[in-house]
Design an enzyme around this catalytic site. Structure first.
Site, PDB file in Angstrom:
ATOM      1  N   CYS A 379       0.857  -1.176   0.000  1.00 52.03           N
ATOM      2  CA  CYS A 379       0.000   0.000   0.000  1.00 52.03           C
ATOM      3  C   CYS A 379       0.896   1.230   0.000  1.00 52.03           C
ATOM      4  CB  CYS A 379      -0.951  -0.002   1.193  1.00 52.03           C
ATOM      5  SG  CYS A 379      -0.130   0.109   2.803  1.00 52.03           S
ATOM      6  N   ASP A 380       0.307   2.366   0.225  1.00 53.46           N
ATOM      7  CA  ASP A 380       1.043   3.615   0.127  1.00 53.46           C
ATOM      8  C   ASP A 380       2.234   3.656   1.071  1.00 53.46           C
ATOM      9  OD1 ASP A 380       1.515   6.162  -0.864  1.00 53.46           O
ATOM     10  OD2 ASP A 380       0.317   7.124   0.682  1.00 53.46           O
TER      11      ASP A 380
END
Length: 463
Positions: A379-380
């Protein structure tokens, strides 16, 4: 495609900023707690211990940021060079040099990487240590002077322009309208660009002066997301209604705001709920003069409570509650008047599944013809939704008595290239493909229960 590429670039930039901040969150929390306890208006005012606060925000925190940024670009030597450059800017300015650290750290890392690449084949045998030490020393000496004389004052000027601009917005009473930017940006995974790049540095700077800051709550309020999910739990239909209660727990208590993003994407008009909830929450925070002593990471209600300074609990809780109520009411109205909500969600799920099956590297043939011994979830920042999804998948493997499978979570840019498959949310697919063009990538819509996760589990079982 061009729009998707541009968004991926912005997401990657936000992710880079996040990865400078997140490894150092513990230091920021330590400083925030010291601020909450020992300033004159704190829980335990102490003039002697209060001397810790200023030097920590002026020296320690910016240097940690610069080292992290430099290390990401140029390894340990890059981190050292970035820190040398940053200390010059720190001493050459009168403000906490967070913005300067975020610039000079990666710049130092980039310069060090280029110099090392240039010298790697030109160093005579036996002279490696001398050349390596003196190269970083000489370049650091030059950068430190330049930063002290020029970069520090320039960054201070730019920082003051940003602060004055935000203060102008505040003085006009328009701070709540920032939700018009914040909420859509969050759903598109662009929140870190704004939060880590602007609000966080401004919040730390304001906290050093006032002992708290509203900037830490401008984009992190869990109230709007909670209201949206509550409305889906009561008035949603189909899979949205079934999954919303579980998403509430993870979003509100776990602080993983990505849990509510798919619900907004299912019915984009609900972004109005998030914007109005965000606006009402900020207005309430302003009304009570509330603030936090540091950025809540993750954005959990527990983080909010821990980082709330003395005398601010009513205002902080009121802001979260009002945002929840407004978001809930608006979302409930949208769901009730939308007669085709169940049909739209079903179509959305079917289209998503079809796109996954047709997408590059996620078809049945691709899974069937690849090893699945190293599975990466990304994810980020690599610490929120990906960690949760990886944990859920590990549990499923254990329930099926499957061993020998390596499952780990990362931020997108740091996924090991020897991973057999990379699993990301579909809105981060462009960024993932840009970072790992040759990797087998699978996209998902829901972090807890998704058709592609079930299919991945089935393929692992077969192998």
């Amino acid at each position: 495609m061009k729009q998707s590429t541009s968004r991926a670039r912005v997401q990657a930039f936000g992710g880079f900023l996040t990865n400078m901040v997140l490894p150092n969150i513990g230091a920021f929390i330590a400083w925030g707690l010291a601020t909450a306890f020992f300033i004159p208006t704190g829980w335990l005012p102490n003039e002697h211990l209060n001397e810790l606060i200023g030097p920590t925000s002026k020296f320690l925190l910016p240097l940690l940021l610069s080292y992290s940024g430099g290390k990401m670009v140029g390894g340990h030597r890059g981190g050292v060079l970035g820190s040398i450059a940053t200390i010059g800017a720190i001493i050459g300015s009168e403000i906490p040099m967070f913005l300067g650290a975020m610039i000079l750290g990666p710049l130092g890392g980039w310069i060090m990487k280029k110099v090392d690449d240039f010298l790697v084949e030109k160093i005579p045998a036996g002279f490696e240590m001398v050349v390596n030490n003196f190269s970083i020393g000489i370049i650091g000496f030059v950068l430190m002077i330049i930063s002290f004389l020029a970069i520090g004052p320039i960054v201070e000027m730019l920082n003051n322009l940003v602060v004055n601009g935000v203060e102008f917005i505040v003085n006009l009473g328009l701070l709540p309208l920032l939700s018009i930017i914040n909420e859509p940006a969050k759903v598109l995974f662009l929140n870190n660009v704004i939060d880590q790049g602007i609000y966080y540095p401004l919040g730390v700077q304001q906290t050093a002066e006032l002992g708290k800051s509203i900037y830490f709550m401008v984009a992190s309020n869990p109230g709007p997301g909670l209201g949206l999910l509550l409305a889906y739990s009561l008035f949603g239909k189909g899979s949205a209604k079934r999954t919303a209660p579980g998403a509430i727990i993870i979003h509100f208590f776990g602080g993983i705001h990505e849990m509510y993003f798919p619900y907004v994407l299912m019915k984009p008009i609900t972004i109005l709920s998030m914007i109005l909830g965000g606006i009402s929450g900020i207005m309430t925070f302003q009304l009570f003069g509330a603030g936090l002593v540091n950025g809540p990471s993750p954005g959990s209600i527990f983080s909010y409570l821990i980082l709330t300074p003395k005398g601010n609990y009513i205002g902080v809780l009121a802001g979260v509650l009002v945002a929840t109520i407004v978001s809930f009411l608006v979302t409930s109205f949208i769901l009730k008047v939308s007669k085709d909500s169940e049909e739209n969600i079903s179509v959305y799920e079917e289209q998503s599944t079809a796109m996954k099956a047709e997408g590059k590297n996620i078809g049945n043939h691709s899974l069937a013809n690849n090893n699945l011994e190293k599975i990466a979830f990304a994810c980020d920042a690599g610490m929120g939704s990906s960690a949760m999804t990886a944990s859920v998948f590990k549990k499923k493997l254990k329930e099926n008595n499957i061993t020998g499978i390596q499952v780990a979570n990362f931020n997108i840019e740091n996924v090991p290239e020897d991973s057999d498959i990379l699993v990301v949310h579909k809105d981060l697919e462009s960024r993932a493909r840009k970072a790992h063009p040759s990797m087998n990538i699978m996209t998902i819509d829901n972090y807890l229960k998704d058709d592609n996760l079930d299919r991945l589990l089935d393929e692992v079982k077969k192998k």
